[in-house]
Design an enzyme around this catalytic site. Sequence first.
Site, mmCIF file in Angstrom:
data_model
loop_
_atom_site.group_PDB
_atom_site.id
_atom_site.type_symbol
_atom_site.label_atom_id
_atom_site.label_comp_id
_atom_site.label_asym_id
_atom_site.label_seq_id
_atom_site.Cartn_x
_atom_site.Cartn_y
_atom_site.Cartn_z
ATOM 1 N N GLU A 152 65.750 56.486 30.300
ATOM 2 C CA GLU A 152 65.962 55.594 31.451
ATOM 3 C C GLU A 152 64.731 54.899 32.016
ATOM 4 O O GLU A 152 64.240 55.251 33.102
ATOM 5 C CB GLU A 152 66.620 56.377 32.592
ATOM 6 C CG GLU A 152 67.985 56.909 32.285
ATOM 7 C CD GLU A 152 68.636 57.505 33.528
ATOM 8 O OE1 GLU A 152 67.951 57.728 34.532
ATOM 9 O OE2 GLU A 152 69.853 57.732 33.487
ATOM 10 N N GLU A 181 74.584 60.964 29.116
ATOM 11 C CA GLU A 181 74.817 61.552 30.443
ATOM 12 C C GLU A 181 76.060 60.913 31.047
ATOM 13 O O GLU A 181 76.308 59.727 30.835
ATOM 14 C CB GLU A 181 73.644 61.300 31.416
ATOM 15 C CG GLU A 181 72.404 62.096 31.118
ATOM 16 C CD GLU A 181 71.264 61.851 32.110
ATOM 17 O OE1 GLU A 181 71.543 61.557 33.294
ATOM 18 O OE2 GLU A 181 70.099 61.955 31.695
HETATM 19 C C1 BGP Z 1 69.824 60.281 35.655
HETATM 20 C C2 BGP Z 1 68.726 61.173 35.156
HETATM 21 C C3 BGP Z 1 68.992 62.623 35.266
HETATM 22 C C4 BGP Z 1 69.815 63.029 36.468
HETATM 23 C C5 BGP Z 1 70.954 62.082 36.764
HETATM 24 C C6 BGP Z 1 71.631 62.323 38.070
HETATM 25 O O1 BGP Z 1 69.291 59.092 36.107
HETATM 26 O O2 BGP Z 1 68.440 60.896 33.816
HETATM 27 O O3 BGP Z 1 67.782 63.290 35.152
HETATM 28 O O4 BGP Z 1 69.055 63.357 37.551
HETATM 29 O O5 BGP Z 1 70.527 60.740 36.735
HETATM 30 O O6 BGP Z 1 70.931 61.683 39.099
HETATM 31 P P1 BGP Z 1 70.721 62.309 40.510
HETATM 32 O O7 BGP Z 1 70.118 63.642 40.259
HETATM 33 O O8 BGP Z 1 69.816 61.366 41.236
HETATM 34 O O9 BGP Z 1 72.064 62.363 41.118
#
Ligand code: BGP
Length: 478
Positions: A170, A383
């Site tokens: 990302e 994800e």
């Molecule tokens: C993505 C990342 C993850 C994770 C996820 C959830 O952007 O790759 O590492 O954190 O988001 O985001 P958040 O924890 O801000 O809800």
Amino acid sequence: MATSKITSLFPDNFLWGAASAAYQVEGAYNIDGKGPSIWDIFSHQPGTTHEGTNGDVAADHYHRFKEDVALMAELGMQSYRFSISWPRLFPEGRGKVNAAGVKFYSDLIDELLRHGIKPMITLYHWDLPQALQDIGGWESRETVDAFEQYARLCYQEFGNRVELWSTFNETLIFIGMGYFTGAHPPGLHDPKRGIQACHHVFIAHARAVKTFREYKNTGQIPANGQIGFVNVMQPHDSITNSSEDVAACQMADDLLTHWLYDPVLKGEYPAHILNLAQLTWDVPEFAPEDEALLKDNICDFIGVNYYKREWVAANPDVDNTKINTTGNKGSGQEFGIKGLFKFVHNPQSTYTDWDWEIYPEGLCVGMMRLKERYGDIPFYITENGLGAKDPIIDGEVIDQPRIDYLASHIDAAELAIKQGIDVRGYYPWSFIDLLSWLNGYQKQYGFVYVDRENDLQRKRKKSFFWYKDVIASNGSKR
Ligand code: BGP
């Protein structure tokens, strides 16, 4: 709602997995020779994260990985996406290798393989060694050299046992928040420096892909090894049909999607946006070999992280970047870059408590749009998940909203396959409750609950048993 079907369209070799990242899950931030990362330093500064939370201990996966892998096996996971902590291998970012760090990942990989779980390694999930930040971080070409050294070590040590690799996770978030909004380290508000840093990330990626293929050619990585890049997949839709809003939406797509996907899938930037950046800020600056490096090292697959879509409107006024980090609906502000575009709330849509739109169809639509632009590339959904404060009822974690969220997104993944998209795996975020970068431990995503009041004891949530059935039935039961 969860549904039961007789068969699914998921191919037999489809990988059902789950994901995590080193800083968010491992803990042991200063143990066994690990050096500090930018996140160790940043999160210890007051006011940077929700209530001062950090990954010092996280889920203590570093010490409990065997117990965790046993749970993954019980869940039936076929693949596990995790990241390697660069400063655990190179405490100074380059130079001297920390043998204890290598051993940790080697043991983790062996443990996964022993349980029939395919590792999918992310080389960079944001925890840059602080020593490299001190020499300029991604703004410095020395960091690019160091990344190649780090990638090489990983291929040498783990390449014979790991088929699936991705270089970066990302760019939108670690460059966007690191250099534009300032909410992530290095905490800057400087587009010129951000665009150049991002360019170096693409060059580091291309060099790591090139090295990967060299290792493959010499048989040190098996012939079925693949290397990809993981990006946020955030479809943008115009909030009205007005030409101003449609143009703003196109700009959001160009800056936040095409700028970040084109270099790894086409080997070049979108020409008109590159022009704009070079006229406005005189960046990115290319070294003589950069153009060919990008062109010659297109990756094998793309990993997409899908959580939400954004509704876009023209933006004559808003210059805000404050996001909701509390879980109280409506506590963020409208996000916008003045003069270009802004993200707006759509009253017809459904949102999470963190104001993220729940739009399962976007998973399919997003991949279709990418396929249209980039052709027939293999996709992994690296994800996808629901961040929520999970209810505990009579001692059980009843995370029904997560089940509903994931079930509807699996529907959308199946629809994508039906549309002819080559989707090869699904990795919900996250396997276990872990640190949310800016939201602490209150924003949970896992199938496994971690009792932070009770020695970090693991507990299976309702979604654990549900996902187990999904996997066992290759997606037909959901
Ligand atoms: C993505 C990342 C993850 C994770 C996820 C959830 O952007 O790759 O590492 O954190 O988001 O985001 P958040 O924890 O801000 O809800």
